[in-house]
Each structure stands twice: as structure tokens, then as C-alpha cells.
Motif scaffolding. Structure first.
Motif, PDB file in Angstrom:
ATOM      1  N   MET A 260      -4.104  -3.094  -4.618  1.00 42.88           N
ATOM      2  CA  MET A 260      -4.092  -4.321  -5.404  1.00 42.88           C
ATOM      3  C   MET A 260      -2.707  -4.966  -5.342  1.00 42.88           C
ATOM      4  N   GLU A 261      -1.669  -4.129  -5.481  1.00 40.28           N
ATOM      5  CA  GLU A 261      -0.303  -4.660  -5.504  1.00 40.28           C
ATOM      6  C   GLU A 261       0.472  -4.116  -4.323  1.00 40.28           C
ATOM      7  N   LYS A 262       1.411  -4.914  -3.869  1.00 37.25           N
ATOM      8  CA  LYS A 262       2.257  -4.456  -2.770  1.00 37.25           C
ATOM      9  C   LYS A 262       3.717  -4.605  -3.194  1.00 37.25           C
ATOM     10  N   PRO A 263       4.228  -3.627  -3.970  1.00 36.58           N
ATOM     11  CA  PRO A 263       5.625  -3.741  -4.396  1.00 36.58           C
ATOM     12  C   PRO A 263       6.553  -3.742  -3.186  1.00 36.58           C
ATOM     13  N   THR A 266       7.950   1.053  -2.310  1.00 35.94           N
ATOM     14  CA  THR A 266       7.026   2.007  -2.928  1.00 35.94           C
ATOM     15  C   THR A 266       7.698   3.356  -3.120  1.00 35.94           C
ATOM     16  N   GLY A 361       5.523  -4.065   1.049  1.00 38.49           N
ATOM     17  CA  GLY A 361       5.946  -5.338   0.476  1.00 38.49           C
ATOM     18  C   GLY A 361       7.174  -5.907   1.182  1.00 38.49           C
ATOM     19  N   THR A 419       4.462   2.807 -13.065  1.00 38.78           N
ATOM     20  CA  THR A 419       3.356   3.743 -12.891  1.00 38.78           C
ATOM     21  C   THR A 419       3.565   4.895 -13.867  1.00 38.78           C
TER      22      THR A 419
END
Ligand code: ADP
Ligand code: ASP
Ligand code: MG
Length: 424
Positions: A260-263, A266, A361, A419
Motif C-alpha cells: 500500500m505504501e512505499k516509504p 524501508t 520509495g 509500524t
């Protein structure tokens, strides 16, 4: 790889700490029993490592015996570690009323090439395993080992039981491959180095490949490659923290599209097993560079980072990093080349560390390098070399700064509370 018609089954791999003594082997047997009870009709294939510390002990024994152990004989020795744990677990499962058989690589037929101590799996035969499953039993397979065409025992490289597990899961078309270990999954950095490390619920294959090859030893790089290539659903979780429960125990390794997210970043990783070699005051020309790297490639030396620094006139210092275990070969090769390269000499530095930031990301953001350098400058940490790709940036720093660099970069890039934090 030999494929078979799919049946409902899972592969469960337990690492060295998870089978570190007999009481832990008994706990593993319970986990297998509990899984079978709550998932009737689902076959279970188990893959085990040797007890924690055993493979190191065997390597040390060999080195005590001879300076340079013969790789064929080393493999015969190292493969014994896994033979112990598979037999113990199969005994225990049988005692619990779960029919089980331990299987070594030649019995399954995990066929590899003949590169002793670093063999690659070429084919896995499924017949013996499927037969055991059809009979309702639990095959317990020795990880890390294979058999070459010559019939010789091989091993897959340190940490190679992960590869056995994912390759078996691919060959058997398993529903899921569970990698049980001693931490609750893949963290944003090694939880043993940084107390702020966050448990990641999902990591993409590409990020995990980079993180593994840059030092996150929680998964072997080639096991991630198999998972990606053969679309094996892969979960990493702790043996000691109860069942798989997203956010608390376990990390899914998934395709990028499933994220869903692409920081931007990671994970932050650390490698301590490289050496930096510097060829001093070499005349700068493409021909001398070609001669230098030809010489190293003829000896199969893996080169990671390369940099060149002018030292006056047309002379340059050329630095490169190689795996520490190849540094002696690299040094010998370069020393022999020094006269023809017309260089001043060659030096080696082992007190170094490679710290990397990894994230898909990074493809969509600029300024990552600036943030890395600003962050390290604040901590007065000098960067000796840099290496980048689309989704990672690695810096080489003095060994004494490694933990500080990891913590600083983690604080810089991984937002607090992003997280759930949990350790197994
Ligand atoms: P096993 O014996 O179960 O295969 P390993 O020792 O090979 O276990 O791998 C697990 C270890 O990997 C953890 O104990 C942890 O210290 C280390 N590790 C390094 N980086 C990471 C990370 N990013 N996430 C989780 N564990 C990591
Ligand atoms: N026992 C082997 C090692 O220590 C393989 C593994 O644990 O994955 O490297
Ligand atoms: Mg491991």
C-alpha cells in the motif's frame, strides 16, 4: 526444477536457535502438531538447520585440523549438523503419534552443481516427499545440503537452509513457506543493533533481496530470489512468539504491487565482512584499470565498491572492496600486478563497515543522498566510499562507527510509530 500437481501443503523451516537444544526441538514438534490440528488436510514438510553454533563449531574443527580445508571434505563435515536435528525432530514427532521420517539431501534428491561450500540447487525431485505426505506423515528435510552429479555431498553456503526451504516450497507448489527464526520477522534494521527497530508487516521481494545481500541475514538472498522467481508466498516469523499474527509476529514477503505504501527507506542494513584494498599511486589510464580488473576477474574475486582519487600528476589511488574471505586472494593477485601496473604498492583495511539504506520509495524521491550525508556529518562520521542503485545507497565507514551510523540513519529515515515494534 521439477514441478508436480499441486496438493495443499506448507513448508515450515526452523533456524538454528529454534532447534538450539532438545527442549527447543520438542517445542518445534509441538508447533508442527498444533499446525496440523488447526489445518486438517494440509500437508506439512519441515526443513531444519543445525543447532545454533554447530556449523561454526564444525568449521573451527576443520581449521584446527588443516589450514585450508579441502572443500569436498568440508561439505561432508558441515552437512552433519543438520543430520542431527532432523533425526531428533522425526523421533519426537513419531513419539507424539505423528508419523515422520527424516530425509537427507541424497534421499530427497536435492540436486546441485558441484561448487563445494557454495553450491546452487539445480533440481529437486518430489516423489519421496509426496509419497511421505500421501501416507499422512511429516517429512523432515535436512536444510543446507545437496548432492552433486558425482554423488558428492555439497552445501549451499552459510545460512543456506532458507534456500532449501523456499526451493522445496517452489518445487512442491506449497501454499506458504514459513521461515521460523529467533526474531518476530523482518525489521527495519537488525533489532540486535538498534532498539528502535520496527517490525515490518510486508516487504517487497526487491527490497528483501537488497536487504539480505546488504547484511539482513534473517533471510538468505538466494531464498528471496527463489520466492520471487517461483511466486512462493513467504512469511518470516518467530518460533517463540506464538502463531503468525500480522503486526505482532510475522512479515510477508510480497510483490511490489501488493504494497500500500512505499516509504523512501524501508530498511537500514550493516555488513562487516568486507575488506577495502587500495592500489597506491597508479598511473591513471583505462588500460591499467582494465589490466587490474582483468587480473581480479581471472581469480573470481567479487568486487563491490570502486573509487578513484587523484594523488598528483597523472597518479591515482584506486580503492575497491571485496568479501573479506577473498581479500588474501585479491592481495596476492594485485601484488603480482603492481610492477606491471607501475603502482607504488597495495594496502588492505579490514576495520570497515558497509551501512546501507534500502527502499523502493527511493525511485520516486530525490535528496536521499543529501539526507544520508547530512545525517552522518551531524554525527561526525566520515564516509570513505559510496555505492548506489535505484533502491539503495551504501556507505563505507570506519568499523568503530558502524552501530552509531545504523542508529543515526534509522532515526533519520524510519518514522517513529510507523509500524508496530515487536521482538520475538
Ligand atoms: P536462523 O538461525 O533462524 O536462520 P539467523 O541468525 O540466520 O536465524 O537470522 C536471524 C537474525 O537476523 C536475527 O537474530 C537478527 O539479529 C538478524 N537480522 C539482521 N538484520 C535483520 C532485520 N532487518 N530483521 C530481522 N532480523 C535481522
Ligand atoms: N547450518 C547452516 C549455517 O549455520 C545453514 C543454516 O543454518 O541455514 O550456516
Ligand atoms: Mg539463517
Amino acid at each position: 526444477m521439477l514441478m508436480t500437481e499441486s496438493a495443499s501443503l506448507v513448508v515450515m523451516k526452523f533456524g538454528g536457535t529454534s532447534v538450539g537444544d532438545v527442549s527447543r526441538v520438542k517445542r518445534v514438534a509441538e508447533i508442527v502438531g498444533e499446525y496440523r490440528e488447526s489445518n486438517p488436510g494440509v500437508g506439512v514438510v519441515v526443513v531444519l538447520s543445525a543447532m545454533a553454533g554447530e556449523t561454526n563449531r564444525l568449521v573451527a574443527l576443520a581449521k584446527e585440523c588443516v589450514e585450508r580445508p579441502n572443500p569436498r571434505e568440508l561439505d561432508v563435515l558441515l552437512a552433519t549438523g543438520e543430520q542431527v536435528t532432523v533425526a531428533l525432530l522425526a523421533m519426537r514427532l513419531n513419539e507424539m503419534g505423528i508419523p515422520s521420517k527424516s530425509l537427507l539431501a541424497p534421499q530427497v534428491r536435492i540436486a546441485t552443481d558441484s561448487r563445494h561450500t557454495n553450491a546452487q540447487i539445480e533440481e529437486i525431485e518430489c516423489a519421496t516427499l509426496l509419497e511421505a505426505l500421501r501416507e499422512g506423515g511429516v517429512p523432515v528435510v535436512a536444510g543446507f545440503q545437496g548432492i552433486a552429479g558425482s554423488g558428492d555431498i555439497t552445501t549451499l553456503g552459510r545460512g543456506g537452509s532458507d534456500i532449501t526451504a523456499v526451493a522445496l516450497a517452489a518445487a512442491l507448489k506449497a501454499e506458504t513457506c514459513f521461515i521460523y527464526t529467533d526474531v518476530a520477522g523482518v525489521f527495519s534494521t537488525d533489532p540486535r543493533v538498534c532498539g528502535e527497530a520496527k517490525l515490518l508487516e510486508r516487504v517487497s521481494h526487491e527490497e528483501m533481496l537488497e536487504m539480505a545481500s546488504l547484511g539482513a541475514k534473517v533471510l538468505h538472498t538466494r531464498s528471496v530470489y527463489f520466492a520471487m522467481r517461483y511466486a512462493v508466498p513467504l512469511i518470516v516469523l518467530s518460533t517463540f512468539a506464538g502463531p503468525f499474527e500480522p503486526g505482532r509476529n510475522g512479515t510477508w514477503i510480497v510483490n511490489e504491487e501488493e504494497l500500500m505504501e512505499k516509504p523512501v527507506v524501508t530498511g537500514v542494513t550493516l555488513r562487516l565482512d568486507e575488506a577495502q584494498i587500495t592500489i597506491e599511486a597508479m598511473p591513471s589510464s583505462i588500460a591499467t584499470m582494465a589490466a587490474l580488473f582483468d587480473g581480479l576477474s581471472e581469480r573470481d574475486v567479487y568486487i563491490d565498491m570502486i573509487s578513484q582519487e587523484s594523488v598528483g600528476g597523472d597518479a591515482v589511488n584506486v580503492s575497491l572492496t571485496v568479501p573479506d574471505e577473498q581479500s588474501v586472494t585479491a592481495l596476492e593477485t594485485i601484488r603480482a600486478l603492481v610492477p606491471s601496473l607501475r603502482a607504488n604498492g597495495v594496502t588492505v583495511e579490514r576495520d570497515i563497515a558497509k551501512v546501507s539504506v534500502v527502499g523502493i520509495g527511493m525511485r520516486y524521491h530525490t535528496g536521499v543522498a543529501a539526507r544520508v550525508f547530512r545525517c552522518l556529518a551531524r554525527e561526525n562520521i566520515d564516509v570513505q566510499m559510496v555505492n548506489t542503485s535505484e533502491i539503495k545507497l551504501s556507505v563505507l565507514v570506519a568499523r568503530k562507527y558502524c552501530d552509531a551510523a545504523v542508529r543515526a540513519l534509522h532515526a533519520e529515515f524510519i518514522p517513529e510509530g510507523a509500524t508496530v515494534s515487536a521482538k520475538g
